[in-house]
Design a protein around this motif. Structure first.
Motif, PDB file in Angstrom:
ATOM      1  N   TYR A  78       0.833  -1.211   0.000  1.00 32.59           N
ATOM      2  CA  TYR A  78       0.000   0.000   0.000  1.00 32.59           C
ATOM      3  C   TYR A  78       0.865   1.257   0.000  1.00 32.59           C
ATOM      4  O   TYR A  78       0.641   2.176  -0.799  1.00 32.59           O
ATOM      5  N   ILE A  79       1.867   1.310   0.892  1.00 33.67           N
ATOM      6  CA  ILE A  79       2.669   2.529   0.955  1.00 33.67           C
ATOM      7  C   ILE A  79       3.583   2.677  -0.261  1.00 33.67           C
ATOM      8  O   ILE A  79       3.961   3.797  -0.616  1.00 33.67           O
ATOM      9  N   ALA A  80       3.921   1.556  -0.904  1.00 29.90           N
ATOM     10  CA  ALA A  80       4.694   1.658  -2.142  1.00 29.90           C
ATOM     11  C   ALA A  80       3.887   2.386  -3.212  1.00 29.90           C
ATOM     12  O   ALA A  80       4.442   3.103  -4.044  1.00 29.90           O
ATOM     13  N   GLU A  81       2.579   2.224  -3.160  1.00 26.40           N
ATOM     14  CA  GLU A  81       1.701   2.865  -4.147  1.00 26.40           C
ATOM     15  C   GLU A  81       1.254   4.253  -3.707  1.00 26.40           C
ATOM     16  O   GLU A  81       1.152   5.165  -4.525  1.00 26.40           O
ATOM     17  N   HIS A  82       1.001   4.419  -2.417  1.00 24.52           N
ATOM     18  CA  HIS A  82       0.374   5.655  -1.925  1.00 24.52           C
ATOM     19  C   HIS A  82       1.293   6.554  -1.114  1.00 24.52           C
ATOM     20  O   HIS A  82       0.869   7.643  -0.712  1.00 24.52           O
ATOM     21  N   GLY A  83       2.521   6.130  -0.832  1.00 24.03           N
ATOM     22  CA  GLY A  83       3.406   6.891   0.028  1.00 24.03           C
ATOM     23  C   GLY A  83       3.257   6.437   1.470  1.00 24.03           C
ATOM     24  O   GLY A  83       2.286   5.776   1.827  1.00 24.03           O
TER      25      GLY A  83
END
Length: 201
Positions: free
Chosen positions: A121-126
């Protein structure tokens, strides 16, 4: 979040910093001594009239987290109670000031399945605070594939006071058992007090 708790006694303060777990006095030193742009740690300075023990420049993370959940939970008395319970747990998991740069995120997503989902998720959204709050909200709402905690939201909504809300999040969302629940309750009470007193609602 479920964590390895072997050797941990009630009353020991756990602090995660860059993948290292500190206990007791070492935890206090780590929390106070953590510095840098990430905003790790809290120290003992509080903002004027605040119940939450955070420097004024870091209290914003607590307020932002509270308002995030409050807006999504209905913006009423129940939402205030539930939001404080949730944020009290985040304060226990990621320093008392909610540091989004802490390893494994603000809710300590360390379970293998949830950690993988979090990292994707954070790879996509920061990996900033709001992105991590959004991930948490998506877990609550069954939008994250895999081993998530969708039932935790319905359990949280059964509570009617701040301490019960904090305990509900600890048990059903964090999956934490005891995990210093007294501290989680205290943080939640402080958040609720500041929210009511300072107009966070």
């Amino acid at each position: 979040m479920t964590k390895e708790t072997i050797g941990e006694s009630r009353g020991e303060r756990r602090v995660f910093r860059r993948g290292v777990l500190f206990y007791g006095a070492a935890a206090l030193a780590a929390a106070v001594g953590a510095t840098g742009a990430s905003g790790s740690g809290c120290g003992s300075t509080t903002s004027a009239h605040s119940s939450v023990s955070c420097p004024s420049d870091r209290l914003a993370n607590v307020k932002t987290s509270y308002q995030f959940f409050y807006d999504r939970l209905g913006r009423d008395h129940n939402a205030a109670v539930w939001s404080a319970g949730d944020v009290g747990n985040l304060m226990q998991e990621s320093y008392a000031c909610i540091d989004p740069s802490v390893d494994n995120g603000i809710a300590q997503w360390t379970d293998q399945t949830r950690n993988e989902a979090f990292n994707n998720y954070i790879a996509e959204h920061g990996d900033g605070l709001v992105a991590q709050l959004n991930f948490s909200w998506d877990e609550y709402n069954d939008k994250i594939p895999g081993d998530h905690q969708g039932h935790a939201l319905s359990e949280l909504k059964k509570t009617s006071d701040v301490d019960a809300a904090a305990l509900s999040v600890s048990e059903y969302y964090e999956g934490c058992g005891d995990c210093e629940n007294g501290q989680r309750e205290q943080y939640a009470e402080e958040v609720y007090a500041d929210a009511q007193k300072d107009g966070w609602n």
